[in-house]
Scaffold this motif. Sequence first.
Motif, PDB file in Angstrom:
ATOM      1  N   ASN A 355       0.889   0.646   4.424  1.00  0.00           N
ATOM      2  CA  ASN A 355       2.004  -0.307   4.494  1.00  0.00           C
ATOM      3  C   ASN A 355       1.618  -1.655   3.899  1.00  0.00           C
ATOM      4  OD1 ASN A 355       3.971   1.322   5.529  1.00  0.00           O
ATOM      5  ND2 ASN A 355       3.657   0.737   7.651  1.00  0.00           N
ATOM      6  N   THR A 356       0.347  -2.055   4.101  1.00  0.00           N
ATOM      7  CA  THR A 356      -0.116  -3.321   3.513  1.00  0.00           C
ATOM      8  C   THR A 356      -0.115  -3.189   1.986  1.00  0.00           C
ATOM      9  OG1 THR A 356      -1.529  -3.530   5.460  1.00  0.00           O
ATOM     10  CG2 THR A 356      -1.860  -5.137   3.719  1.00  0.00           C
ATOM     11  N   GLY A 357      -0.475  -1.999   1.506  1.00  0.00           N
ATOM     12  CA  GLY A 357      -0.406  -1.738   0.061  1.00  0.00           C
ATOM     13  C   GLY A 357       1.016  -1.891  -0.446  1.00  0.00           C
ATOM     14  N   ARG A 358       1.980  -1.376   0.326  1.00  0.00           N
ATOM     15  CA  ARG A 358       3.394  -1.505  -0.028  1.00  0.00           C
ATOM     16  C   ARG A 358       3.806  -2.976  -0.099  1.00  0.00           C
ATOM     17  NH1 ARG A 358       7.626   1.511   0.878  1.00  0.00           N
ATOM     18  NH2 ARG A 358       6.329   2.985  -0.203  1.00  0.00           N
ATOM     19  N   LEU A 359       3.342  -3.748   0.890  1.00  0.00           N
ATOM     20  CA  LEU A 359       3.655  -5.184   0.923  1.00  0.00           C
ATOM     21  C   LEU A 359       3.117  -5.874  -0.331  1.00  0.00           C
ATOM     22  CD1 LEU A 359       4.728  -7.678   2.530  1.00  0.00           C
ATOM     23  CD2 LEU A 359       2.453  -7.849   3.552  1.00  0.00           C
ATOM     24  N   MET A 360       1.914  -5.505  -0.748  1.00  0.00           N
ATOM     25  CA  MET A 360       1.314  -6.097  -1.955  1.00  0.00           C
ATOM     26  C   MET A 360       2.171  -5.782  -3.190  1.00  0.00           C
ATOM     27  SD  MET A 360      -1.299  -7.776  -0.987  1.00  0.00           S
ATOM     28  CE  MET A 360      -0.656  -8.057   0.646  1.00  0.00           C
ATOM     29  N   ARG A 361       2.768  -4.579  -3.199  1.00  0.00           N
ATOM     30  CA  ARG A 361       3.628  -4.221  -4.345  1.00  0.00           C
ATOM     31  C   ARG A 361       4.905  -5.055  -4.343  1.00  0.00           C
ATOM     32  NH1 ARG A 361       3.522   2.014  -3.543  1.00  0.00           N
ATOM     33  NH2 ARG A 361       5.380   2.070  -4.829  1.00  0.00           N
ATOM     34  N   ILE A 362       5.412  -5.358  -3.134  1.00  0.00           N
ATOM     35  CA  ILE A 362       6.604  -6.223  -3.055  1.00  0.00           C
ATOM     36  C   ILE A 362       6.253  -7.615  -3.577  1.00  0.00           C
ATOM     37  CG2 ILE A 362       8.141  -7.380  -1.407  1.00  0.00           C
ATOM     38  CD1 ILE A 362       8.200  -4.786   0.184  1.00  0.00           C
ATOM     39  N   CYS A 363       5.049  -8.097  -3.216  1.00  0.00           N
ATOM     40  CA  CYS A 363       4.589  -9.403  -3.714  1.00  0.00           C
ATOM     41  C   CYS A 363       4.497  -9.376  -5.245  1.00  0.00           C
ATOM     42  CB  CYS A 363       3.223  -9.749  -3.132  1.00  0.00           C
ATOM     43  SG  CYS A 363       3.218  -9.945  -1.352  1.00  0.00           S
ATOM     44  N   ALA A 364       3.989  -8.267  -5.784  1.00  0.00           N
ATOM     45  CA  ALA A 364       3.866  -8.132  -7.243  1.00  0.00           C
ATOM     46  C   ALA A 364       5.244  -8.197  -7.900  1.00  0.00           C
ATOM     47  CB  ALA A 364       3.179  -6.817  -7.587  1.00  0.00           C
ATOM     48  N   GLN A 365       6.214  -7.441  -7.313  1.00  0.00           N
ATOM     49  CA  GLN A 365       7.574  -7.424  -7.883  1.00  0.00           C
ATOM     50  C   GLN A 365       8.210  -8.807  -7.832  1.00  0.00           C
ATOM     51  OE1 GLN A 365       9.341  -4.347  -5.479  1.00  0.00           O
ATOM     52  NE2 GLN A 365       7.976  -2.819  -6.334  1.00  0.00           N
ATOM     53  N   ALA A 390      -2.851  -3.890  -4.023  1.00  0.00           N
ATOM     54  CA  ALA A 390      -2.193  -2.701  -3.438  1.00  0.00           C
ATOM     55  C   ALA A 390      -3.097  -1.481  -3.605  1.00  0.00           C
ATOM     56  CB  ALA A 390      -0.849  -2.465  -4.111  1.00  0.00           C
ATOM     57  N   ILE A 391      -3.653  -1.327  -4.810  1.00  0.00           N
ATOM     58  CA  ILE A 391      -4.537  -0.195  -5.094  1.00  0.00           C
ATOM     59  C   ILE A 391      -5.738  -0.215  -4.142  1.00  0.00           C
ATOM     60  CG2 ILE A 391      -6.187   0.689  -6.820  1.00  0.00           C
ATOM     61  CD1 ILE A 391      -3.936  -0.105  -8.934  1.00  0.00           C
ATOM     62  N   ASP A 392      -6.299  -1.411  -3.913  1.00  0.00           N
ATOM     63  CA  ASP A 392      -7.445  -1.533  -2.990  1.00  0.00           C
ATOM     64  C   ASP A 392      -7.080  -1.053  -1.589  1.00  0.00           C
ATOM     65  OD1 ASP A 392      -9.032  -2.531  -4.968  1.00  0.00           O
ATOM     66  OD2 ASP A 392      -8.785  -4.648  -4.422  1.00  0.00           O
ATOM     67  N   ASP A 412      -1.547  13.179   1.615  1.00  0.00           N
ATOM     68  CA  ASP A 412      -0.675  13.418   0.456  1.00  0.00           C
ATOM     69  C   ASP A 412       0.198  12.207   0.165  1.00  0.00           C
ATOM     70  OD1 ASP A 412      -1.793  15.893   0.308  1.00  0.00           O
ATOM     71  OD2 ASP A 412      -0.080  16.979   1.149  1.00  0.00           O
ATOM     72  N   SER A 413       0.631  11.541   1.234  1.00  0.00           N
ATOM     73  CA  SER A 413       1.477  10.373   1.053  1.00  0.00           C
ATOM     74  C   SER A 413       0.707   9.213   0.421  1.00  0.00           C
ATOM     75  CB  SER A 413       2.035   9.942   2.405  1.00  0.00           C
ATOM     76  OG  SER A 413       3.359   9.570   2.233  1.00  0.00           O
ATOM     77  N   VAL A 414      -0.520   8.987   0.898  1.00  0.00           N
ATOM     78  CA  VAL A 414      -1.353   7.911   0.337  1.00  0.00           C
ATOM     79  C   VAL A 414      -1.657   8.232  -1.127  1.00  0.00           C
ATOM     80  CG1 VAL A 414      -3.542   6.671   0.516  1.00  0.00           C
ATOM     81  CG2 VAL A 414      -2.363   7.369   2.593  1.00  0.00           C
ATOM     82  N   ASN A 415      -1.933   9.502  -1.391  1.00  0.00           N
ATOM     83  CA  ASN A 415      -2.226   9.963  -2.752  1.00  0.00           C
ATOM     84  C   ASN A 415      -1.058   9.651  -3.696  1.00  0.00           C
ATOM     85  OD1 ASN A 415      -4.311  11.779  -4.157  1.00  0.00           O
ATOM     86  ND2 ASN A 415      -2.365  12.678  -4.761  1.00  0.00           N
ATOM     87  N   TRP A 416       0.165   9.922  -3.202  1.00  0.00           N
ATOM     88  CA  TRP A 416       1.379   9.663  -3.985  1.00  0.00           C
ATOM     89  C   TRP A 416       1.524   8.167  -4.277  1.00  0.00           C
ATOM     90  CZ3 TRP A 416       5.163  11.516  -6.889  1.00  0.00           C
ATOM     91  CH2 TRP A 416       6.331  10.777  -7.046  1.00  0.00           C
ATOM     92  N   GLU A 417       1.296   7.335  -3.250  1.00  0.00           N
ATOM     93  CA  GLU A 417       1.422   5.878  -3.418  1.00  0.00           C
ATOM     94  C   GLU A 417       0.417   5.363  -4.456  1.00  0.00           C
ATOM     95  OE1 GLU A 417       3.755   4.134  -1.947  1.00  0.00           O
ATOM     96  OE2 GLU A 417       4.415   5.497  -0.383  1.00  0.00           O
ATOM     97  N   LEU A 418      -0.802   5.923  -4.414  1.00  0.00           N
ATOM     98  CA  LEU A 418      -1.846   5.498  -5.367  1.00  0.00           C
ATOM     99  C   LEU A 418      -1.439   5.839  -6.790  1.00  0.00           C
ATOM    100  CD1 LEU A 418      -5.498   6.241  -4.238  1.00  0.00           C
ATOM    101  CD2 LEU A 418      -4.686   4.243  -5.458  1.00  0.00           C
ATOM    102  N   SER A 419      -1.011   7.085  -6.974  1.00  0.00           N
ATOM    103  CA  SER A 419      -0.586   7.527  -8.302  1.00  0.00           C
ATOM    104  C   SER A 419       0.566   6.651  -8.806  1.00  0.00           C
ATOM    105  CB  SER A 419      -0.156   8.993  -8.241  1.00  0.00           C
ATOM    106  OG  SER A 419       0.379   9.390  -9.474  1.00  0.00           O
ATOM    107  N   THR A 420       1.519   6.357  -7.899  1.00  0.00           N
ATOM    108  CA  THR A 420       2.695   5.561  -8.265  1.00  0.00           C
ATOM    109  C   THR A 420       2.303   4.143  -8.685  1.00  0.00           C
ATOM    110  OG1 THR A 420       4.014   6.811  -6.697  1.00  0.00           O
ATOM    111  CG2 THR A 420       4.919   4.706  -7.394  1.00  0.00           C
ATOM    112  N   THR A 421       1.369   3.543  -7.927  1.00  0.00           N
ATOM    113  CA  THR A 421       0.991   2.149  -8.222  1.00  0.00           C
ATOM    114  C   THR A 421       0.260   2.057  -9.560  1.00  0.00           C
ATOM    115  OG1 THR A 421       0.806   1.841  -5.842  1.00  0.00           O
ATOM    116  CG2 THR A 421      -0.051   0.082  -7.219  1.00  0.00           C
ATOM    117  N   TYR A 422      -0.668   2.987  -9.801  1.00  0.00           N
ATOM    118  CA  TYR A 422      -1.356   3.005 -11.107  1.00  0.00           C
ATOM    119  C   TYR A 422      -0.344   3.196 -12.242  1.00  0.00           C
ATOM    120  CZ  TYR A 422      -6.258   3.155  -9.495  1.00  0.00           C
ATOM    121  OH  TYR A 422      -7.492   2.854  -8.970  1.00  0.00           O
ATOM    122  N   PHE A 423       0.625   4.085 -12.005  1.00  0.00           N
ATOM    123  CA  PHE A 423       1.633   4.380 -13.034  1.00  0.00           C
ATOM    124  C   PHE A 423       2.498   3.145 -13.314  1.00  0.00           C
ATOM    125  CE2 PHE A 423       5.876   6.050 -14.275  1.00  0.00           C
ATOM    126  CZ  PHE A 423       5.513   6.647 -15.482  1.00  0.00           C
TER     127      PHE A 423
END
Length: 684
Positions: A355-365, A390-392, A412-423
């Motif tokens: 969830n903290t990773g998600r928050l970092m992505r919102i900050c990025a956006q 977020a990746i960290d 699997d969910s964390v894996n998906w988030e990682l792939s999505t953030t790199y993408f």
Amino acid sequence: SADFDENGSFSTTLDSQDDSKAVAIIKSVGELSVPEKYKSTHQIRPIYAFPVSQDKEERCRHVLSYVLKGLKAVDGSIKKESDLPAADPNTPIPLKYEDGSKAVEKGIALLLDRGWPSLTPSRRMIPGSWQHRMKLQLFFKASKAYYVLSDAATNLLKYGRALRYIKLALQCHDAYCSVSSTLHSRVLLFHSQCLSLCGDIQLMLAQNASNRAAYLEEYSYQTKEDQEVLHSLHRESSCQAFNMASDLATDPEYQLFVSSKCYEAAYELLTSGVVKEHGPEQLAQVLKRLGNIRNEIGVFYMNQAAAMQTEKEVKTSVSIAEQEIWKKSFSCFEKGMKDFEAIEDSTNTSLLLCNTGRLMRICAQAHCATSADLSRGEFSPEESLYYNKAIDYYLRAMRSLATRGNHPAVWDSVNWELSTTYFTLATLLQDYAPLSRKAQEQIEREVTEAMLKSLKYCDLQTESARQPLYQYRAATIHHRLASMYHSCFRNQVGDEHLRKQHRSLAELHYSKAVLLFLSLKDAPCELLRTLLERVAFAEFTMAGQSSSGAKLKTLTGALDILTDTRHAFLLIHKELLEDHTEVQTQTEIEPTAFAKELPFLMKLIGVFEPSFSFLLLQLVKLMTAMKRKPSNKDEELLKTYKNVYSKILRAEKTAPLLSRIELFLDLLQQLIPKTGSGDLGASS
């Protein structure tokens, strides 16, 4: 138990049957601005229920009727209040505790807007008298009965009723405190359970705000018996101490806040000297609840931050209000992680990291600047910083889980988030290249690195709801890398070794993208685009060739690739037929999913036709100019090419789309047995 939908934020939930396995509900990547996505759906169950039979409500009602009779008897035996000097209602009477009184005081003070409750204890009873001892027992029994009723109502999802009963349980405890000179550990232990259940109920009320009217009705209803019990309690105490904890509020944010305060107060009690040795199990449960509520509040603020972003028309800079909400959300996630780490709950720790990773992505956006015409600028250093943060966090979440076996759904969910953030990082870097501060070559290196890392986390093997999404992403990554190397090959001059490298990389990624898009069956336009780009790549290669033999080989290879477009056209034809049938059966015509892709398809057809006729014309010219005598096969081929070429030239551009595609399929079919055979060689 864990539950997820295919899009991504997490909500921790507890399950009393097997708390060691209790984990969060997994939510997902899209629609950050939709708060409903992050609502916990599992009920949180109370820590302990007292052993009671099936008809627990009836049993409790019996207990309460005896309690009431007892209270009436005791009250009747006490001399009238007027016989004694009146107590000064403005003088707070401090409570005496055996031990650890400061922690208890602090615990209860957490529940109040202003410090310690002004209680007005009874001065009508002589401490140690039978009336005094009897009242203590009756108040404690009533409190327990109301607790069990509240627990039962919680299990029935009757949260208004549950709150009313836990309020009565706390009011009984308040009256008990007024009468008692000391609070024994068993009383404090039970009190912490009441506070914990109250926290659960307030959390469930916050998460089910749509049923507020029904809950209010349940909460407001009171039996005559309950009113009489309350009347007896009021003889000893104002029963106001726990109003904040047990009032029915209308604001979900406030209810979440109250829930957290209940758990904090329970925690303070359980860590105080009096209770410490008696409640290790209960302490672990309260820490789990604290971690959960802090996650819930963190997600609540994170949704607010996402909503603020979608409301902004023109994004020029990040507002102070946004930053404040990020800080609140971040702070809650950090505290929650500490709670879960304290009980070595690695699964829920990883969910909070996610969830903290998600928050970092919102900050990025939020750091993506857009102008009035909605066009965005270069990819900024701030965006890069937050995406990397977020990746960290996602990588830390994976380390917390250690292996997929520990919890496959969360992994699997964390894996998906990682792939999505790199993408996302790679795509923004490629589409909005920061050329004002970085060299083209460096950007290309960074794009490649991020794309390949995203690909590393694309789980193409595991059968799941996400598998087709991973396949589509992997295909898109290969297509984007192929396009990038294609562009490098076109623009690179001088360094022949580098050009060769770019050419073979473009070929490699184009072929992988085509195979993946072919396996998908639902991305015909993307398949068509990739094949057409690959044909253009071959045409560009041919322009640099001098010998007619090499040119012929390249052209035949390009025609082979173009012939593969029939796979895409077959799928498109099928979609168009289905859409046509759907439109005929509908009374109100709405654009179908495929109809939205039509403008893109028309553009691709605009590229396909000239490319098709160009290849055929070049082949006809080259074969006609050949010095050596053509074989029978070559003559057959030449005849087919001329025939198809004349048909594509005469094709009616204004004909309906369906019939144009049928013509393409027919012409491509004519080329199938011929291309790639004979002396001409296959595609390079």
